[in-house]
Design a protein around this motif. Structure first.
Motif, PDB file in Angstrom:
ATOM      1  N   GLU A 158       0.808  -1.228   0.000  1.00 23.00           N
ATOM      2  CA  GLU A 158       0.000   0.000   0.000  1.00 23.00           C
ATOM      3  C   GLU A 158       0.838   1.275   0.000  1.00 23.00           C
ATOM      4  OE1 GLU A 158      -3.496  -1.979   2.699  1.00 23.00           O
ATOM      5  OE2 GLU A 158      -2.967   0.103   3.074  1.00 23.00           O
ATOM      6  N   ARG A 159       2.117   1.165  -0.018  1.00 21.28           N
ATOM      7  CA  ARG A 159       2.964   2.363   0.103  1.00 21.28           C
ATOM      8  C   ARG A 159       2.729   3.357  -1.026  1.00 21.28           C
ATOM      9  NH1 ARG A 159       7.987  -0.224   3.072  1.00 21.28           N
ATOM     10  NH2 ARG A 159       6.939  -0.341   5.088  1.00 21.28           N
ATOM     11  N   GLU A 160       2.539   2.890  -2.251  1.00 23.15           N
ATOM     12  CA  GLU A 160       2.288   3.822  -3.363  1.00 23.15           C
ATOM     13  C   GLU A 160       0.980   4.582  -3.166  1.00 23.15           C
ATOM     14  OE1 GLU A 160       4.142   4.886  -6.372  1.00 23.15           O
ATOM     15  OE2 GLU A 160       5.459   4.227  -4.768  1.00 23.15           O
ATOM     16  N   LEU A 161      -0.014   3.928  -2.584  1.00 21.40           N
ATOM     17  CA  LEU A 161      -1.289   4.611  -2.296  1.00 21.40           C
ATOM     18  C   LEU A 161      -1.043   5.779  -1.355  1.00 21.40           C
ATOM     19  CD1 LEU A 161      -4.428   4.834  -2.216  1.00 21.40           C
ATOM     20  CD2 LEU A 161      -4.335   3.213  -0.296  1.00 21.40           C
ATOM     21  N   TRP A 162      -0.416   5.506  -0.221  1.00 20.10           N
ATOM     22  CA  TRP A 162      -0.204   6.553   0.786  1.00 20.10           C
ATOM     23  C   TRP A 162       0.783   7.609   0.310  1.00 20.10           C
ATOM     24  CZ3 TRP A 162      -4.281   6.201   3.364  1.00 20.10           C
ATOM     25  CH2 TRP A 162      -4.814   4.967   3.758  1.00 20.10           C
ATOM     26  N   ARG A 163       1.801   7.190  -0.432  1.00 25.79           N
ATOM     27  CA  ARG A 163       2.766   8.149  -0.978  1.00 25.79           C
ATOM     28  C   ARG A 163       2.071   9.072  -1.973  1.00 25.79           C
ATOM     29  NH1 ARG A 163       6.509   8.729  -5.276  1.00 25.79           N
ATOM     30  NH2 ARG A 163       5.829   6.808  -6.241  1.00 25.79           N
ATOM     31  N   GLY A 164       1.240   8.507  -2.837  1.00 27.02           N
ATOM     32  CA  GLY A 164       0.511   9.318  -3.802  1.00 27.02           C
ATOM     33  C   GLY A 164      -0.418  10.306  -3.121  1.00 27.02           C
ATOM     34  N   LEU A 165      -1.108   9.867  -2.077  1.00 24.63           N
ATOM     35  CA  LEU A 165      -2.004  10.775  -1.345  1.00 24.63           C
ATOM     36  C   LEU A 165      -1.215  11.880  -0.650  1.00 24.63           C
ATOM     37  CD1 LEU A 165      -4.473   8.122   0.076  1.00 24.63           C
ATOM     38  CD2 LEU A 165      -4.966   9.831  -1.700  1.00 24.63           C
ATOM     39  N   ALA A 166      -0.051  11.536  -0.089  1.00 25.59           N
ATOM     40  CA  ALA A 166       0.801  12.557   0.538  1.00 25.59           C
ATOM     41  C   ALA A 166       1.242  13.580  -0.503  1.00 25.59           C
ATOM     42  CB  ALA A 166       2.010  11.902   1.206  1.00 25.59           C
ATOM     43  N   GLN A 167       1.592  13.123  -1.698  1.00 21.85           N
ATOM     44  CA  GLN A 167       2.014  14.046  -2.750  1.00 21.85           C
ATOM     45  C   GLN A 167       0.863  14.945  -3.204  1.00 21.85           C
ATOM     46  OE1 GLN A 167       3.726  11.062  -5.345  1.00 21.85           O
ATOM     47  NE2 GLN A 167       5.798  11.727  -4.806  1.00 21.85           N
ATOM     48  N   LEU A 168      -0.347  14.407  -3.275  1.00 18.15           N
ATOM     49  CA  LEU A 168      -1.502  15.253  -3.617  1.00 18.15           C
ATOM     50  C   LEU A 168      -1.682  16.344  -2.573  1.00 18.15           C
ATOM     51  CD1 LEU A 168      -4.282  12.787  -4.836  1.00 18.15           C
ATOM     52  CD2 LEU A 168      -2.591  14.023  -6.195  1.00 18.15           C
ATOM     53  N   ALA A 169      -1.567  15.970  -1.299  1.00 18.59           N
ATOM     54  CA  ALA A 169      -1.748  16.954  -0.225  1.00 18.59           C
ATOM     55  C   ALA A 169      -0.660  18.025  -0.274  1.00 18.59           C
ATOM     56  CB  ALA A 169      -1.764  16.253   1.142  1.00 18.59           C
ATOM     57  N   VAL A 170       0.580  17.629  -0.538  1.00 12.96           N
ATOM     58  CA  VAL A 170       1.656  18.618  -0.642  1.00 12.96           C
ATOM     59  C   VAL A 170       1.476  19.467  -1.899  1.00 12.96           C
ATOM     60  CG1 VAL A 170       4.162  18.937  -0.885  1.00 12.96           C
ATOM     61  CG2 VAL A 170       3.275  17.303   0.739  1.00 12.96           C
ATOM     62  N   GLY A 171       0.999  18.864  -2.968  1.00 16.00           N
ATOM     63  CA  GLY A 171       0.715  19.636  -4.184  1.00 16.00           C
ATOM     64  C   GLY A 171      -0.325  20.713  -3.920  1.00 16.00           C
ATOM     65  N   LEU A 172      -1.387  20.360  -3.193  1.00 11.85           N
ATOM     66  CA  LEU A 172      -2.401  21.350  -2.822  1.00 11.85           C
ATOM     67  C   LEU A 172      -1.791  22.414  -1.919  1.00 11.85           C
ATOM     68  CD1 LEU A 172      -5.276  22.447  -2.765  1.00 11.85           C
ATOM     69  CD2 LEU A 172      -5.818  20.727  -1.004  1.00 11.85           C
ATOM     70  N   THR A 173      -0.908  22.014  -1.024  1.00 13.61           N
ATOM     71  CA  THR A 173      -0.220  22.968  -0.147  1.00 13.61           C
ATOM     72  C   THR A 173       0.538  24.003  -0.976  1.00 13.61           C
ATOM     73  OG1 THR A 173       0.040  21.324   1.608  1.00 13.61           O
ATOM     74  CG2 THR A 173       1.538  23.206   1.662  1.00 13.61           C
ATOM     75  N   HIS A 174       1.332  23.525  -1.924  1.00 15.34           N
ATOM     76  CA  HIS A 174       2.105  24.449  -2.764  1.00 15.34           C
ATOM     77  C   HIS A 174       1.205  25.334  -3.618  1.00 15.34           C
ATOM     78  CE1 HIS A 174       6.225  23.391  -1.840  1.00 15.34           C
ATOM     79  NE2 HIS A 174       5.850  22.116  -1.790  1.00 15.34           N
ATOM     80  N   ALA A 175       0.135  24.767  -4.149  1.00 17.77           N
ATOM     81  CA  ALA A 175      -0.800  25.569  -4.951  1.00 17.77           C
ATOM     82  C   ALA A 175      -1.433  26.667  -4.096  1.00 17.77           C
ATOM     83  CB  ALA A 175      -1.868  24.672  -5.566  1.00 17.77           C
ATOM     84  N   ALA A 176      -1.729  26.361  -2.841  1.00 19.58           N
ATOM     85  CA  ALA A 176      -2.317  27.351  -1.936  1.00 19.58           C
ATOM     86  C   ALA A 176      -1.290  28.407  -1.517  1.00 19.58           C
ATOM     87  CB  ALA A 176      -2.897  26.662  -0.699  1.00 19.58           C
ATOM     88  N   ARG A 177      -0.026  28.048  -1.497  1.00 19.46           N
ATOM     89  CA  ARG A 177       1.038  29.000  -1.162  1.00 19.46           C
ATOM     90  C   ARG A 177       1.438  29.861  -2.363  1.00 19.46           C
ATOM     91  NH1 ARG A 177       5.419  25.108   1.903  1.00 19.46           N
ATOM     92  NH2 ARG A 177       4.287  24.787   3.868  1.00 19.46           N
ATOM     93  N   GLY A 178       0.945  29.518  -3.552  1.00 16.33           N
ATOM     94  CA  GLY A 178       1.280  30.277  -4.755  1.00 16.33           C
ATOM     95  C   GLY A 178       2.454  29.717  -5.534  1.00 16.33           C
ATOM     96  N   ASN A 179       2.974  28.569  -5.154  1.00  9.84           N
ATOM     97  CA  ASN A 179       4.068  27.913  -5.881  1.00  9.84           C
ATOM     98  C   ASN A 179       3.444  27.043  -6.967  1.00  9.84           C
ATOM     99  OD1 ASN A 179       6.142  26.324  -6.844  1.00  9.84           O
ATOM    100  ND2 ASN A 179       6.751  25.530  -4.850  1.00  9.84           N
ATOM    101  N   VAL A 180       3.144  27.659  -8.110  1.00  8.11           N
ATOM    102  CA  VAL A 180       2.401  26.952  -9.149  1.00  8.11           C
ATOM    103  C   VAL A 180       3.198  25.802  -9.750  1.00  8.11           C
ATOM    104  CG1 VAL A 180       0.933  28.922  -9.678  1.00  8.11           C
ATOM    105  CG2 VAL A 180       3.032  28.614 -10.962  1.00  8.11           C
ATOM    106  N   THR A 181       4.490  25.999  -9.967  1.00  7.51           N
ATOM    107  CA  THR A 181       5.299  24.938 -10.573  1.00  7.51           C
ATOM    108  C   THR A 181       5.375  23.726  -9.655  1.00  7.51           C
ATOM    109  OG1 THR A 181       6.594  26.563 -11.794  1.00  7.51           O
ATOM    110  CG2 THR A 181       7.554  24.375 -11.548  1.00  7.51           C
ATOM    111  N   GLY A 182       5.734  23.952  -8.392  1.00  4.68           N
ATOM    112  CA  GLY A 182       5.822  22.856  -7.442  1.00  4.68           C
ATOM    113  C   GLY A 182       4.479  22.203  -7.190  1.00  4.68           C
ATOM    114  N   GLY A 183       3.428  23.014  -7.096  1.00  2.74           N
ATOM    115  CA  GLY A 183       2.092  22.477  -6.864  1.00  2.74           C
ATOM    116  C   GLY A 183       1.645  21.569  -7.987  1.00  2.74           C
ATOM    117  N   ALA A 184       1.773  22.062  -9.224  1.00  2.00           N
ATOM    118  CA  ALA A 184       1.341  21.262 -10.379  1.00  2.00           C
ATOM    119  C   ALA A 184       2.166  19.985 -10.495  1.00  2.00           C
ATOM    120  CB  ALA A 184       1.452  22.092 -11.655  1.00  2.00           C
ATOM    121  N   ARG A 185       3.460  20.104 -10.285  1.00  2.00           N
ATOM    122  CA  ARG A 185       4.340  18.930 -10.403  1.00  2.00           C
ATOM    123  C   ARG A 185       3.960  17.854  -9.376  1.00  2.00           C
ATOM    124  NH1 ARG A 185       9.674  21.167 -10.485  1.00  2.00           N
ATOM    125  NH2 ARG A 185       9.287  21.391 -12.695  1.00  2.00           N
TER     126      ARG A 185
END
Length: 187
Positions: free
Chosen positions: A79-106
C-alpha cells in the motif's frame, strides 16, 4: 528558545519547534500557530482517511500530508504507493495554496501518477489477495485495497487542479475550497 541553536526533541534529535501556520509554513518563535500533527503515529487505514479528510476540509493540506506520510511509512509494503501518492496530492495542494504553481502542479501530477501505478499494480497482482484479508473496522470501505478511497476521482481532481494552477494569471488557491473528497461524494 535560543534561535542560534537547533531545536531538539526529547531524545536529542533535530526537530524544528517553530510554530506553523495552516499551510505548514514556519512562523516566528512565540507566534500563535496551529497544532502540528504528531509524527510517527500508527493509525488504521480508516483512521488515516478520516483524519486526513478532516485536515483537508479545514484547509490544512500540509498537515494532512503528514498523516498520509505516517501511513506510508508504517503500512504494508503493497500500500505504500497509495499513501505516498495521497501525501504528494496533499503537498501539491499545499504548494498551490502557497502560490508555488510549478511545485504544486508537479506534485499533483506526481501524486496522480503514483495512485494510478498503485491501482494498476493491485489490478494485476496477487497482492490483492493479501489485502483482502486485512481486517476492516469501517464497513464503508468493505476491506477494499484502496480503503474506499476514490482513486479515479482523486487522479482526475489532481490533474484538473494542476492545469488550473499553471494557467496564465493563476492565483493561489483556497486550500479548504479545493480540498478533494477522499472517498468521493460531495462536500
Amino acid at each position: 528558545m535560543d534561535e542560534t541553536r537547533r531545536d531538539r526533541d526529547t531524545e536529542g534529535r533535530a526537530h524544528n519547534a517553530r510554530p506553523r501556520d495552516g499551510l505548514g509554513r514556519p512562523l516566528p518563535y512565540g507566534s500563535p500557530g496551529v497544532e502540528r500533527q504528531p509524527e510517527g503515529v500508527v493509525r488504521s487505514p480508516q483512521e488515516t482517511v478520516r483524519e486526513a479528510q478532516r485536515l483537508l476540509d479545514a484547509g490544512m493540506p500540509f498537515h494532512a500530508h503528514e498523516v498520509f506520510e505516517d501511513a506510508w511509512k508504517s503500512g504494508p509494503v503493497a500500500e505504500r504507493e497509495l499513501w505516498r501518492g495521497l501525501a504528494q496530492l496533499a503537498v501539491g495542494l499545499t504548494h498551490a495554496a502557497r502560490g508555488n504553481v510549478t511545485g504544486g502542479a508537479r506534485l499533483l501530477r506526481r501524486g496522480a501518477a503514483a495512485l494510478t501505478e498503485f491501482m494498476e499494480f493491485m489490478e494485476g497482482s496477487d497482492a490483492l489477495d493479501g489485502l483482502e484479508s486485512v481486517e476492516s473496522t469501517d464497513s464503508a470501505d468493505g476491506g477494499a485495497p484502496a480503503h474506499g478511497i476514490d482513486v479515479g476521482a482523486l487522479t482526475g481532481w489532481a490533474r484538473e487542479l494542476a492545469g488550473r494552477v499553471e494557467g496564465p494569471g493563476a492565483e493561489p488557491v483556497d486550500a479548504a475550497a479545493e480540498a478533494p473528497r477522499l472517498r468521493g461524494g460531495s462536500r
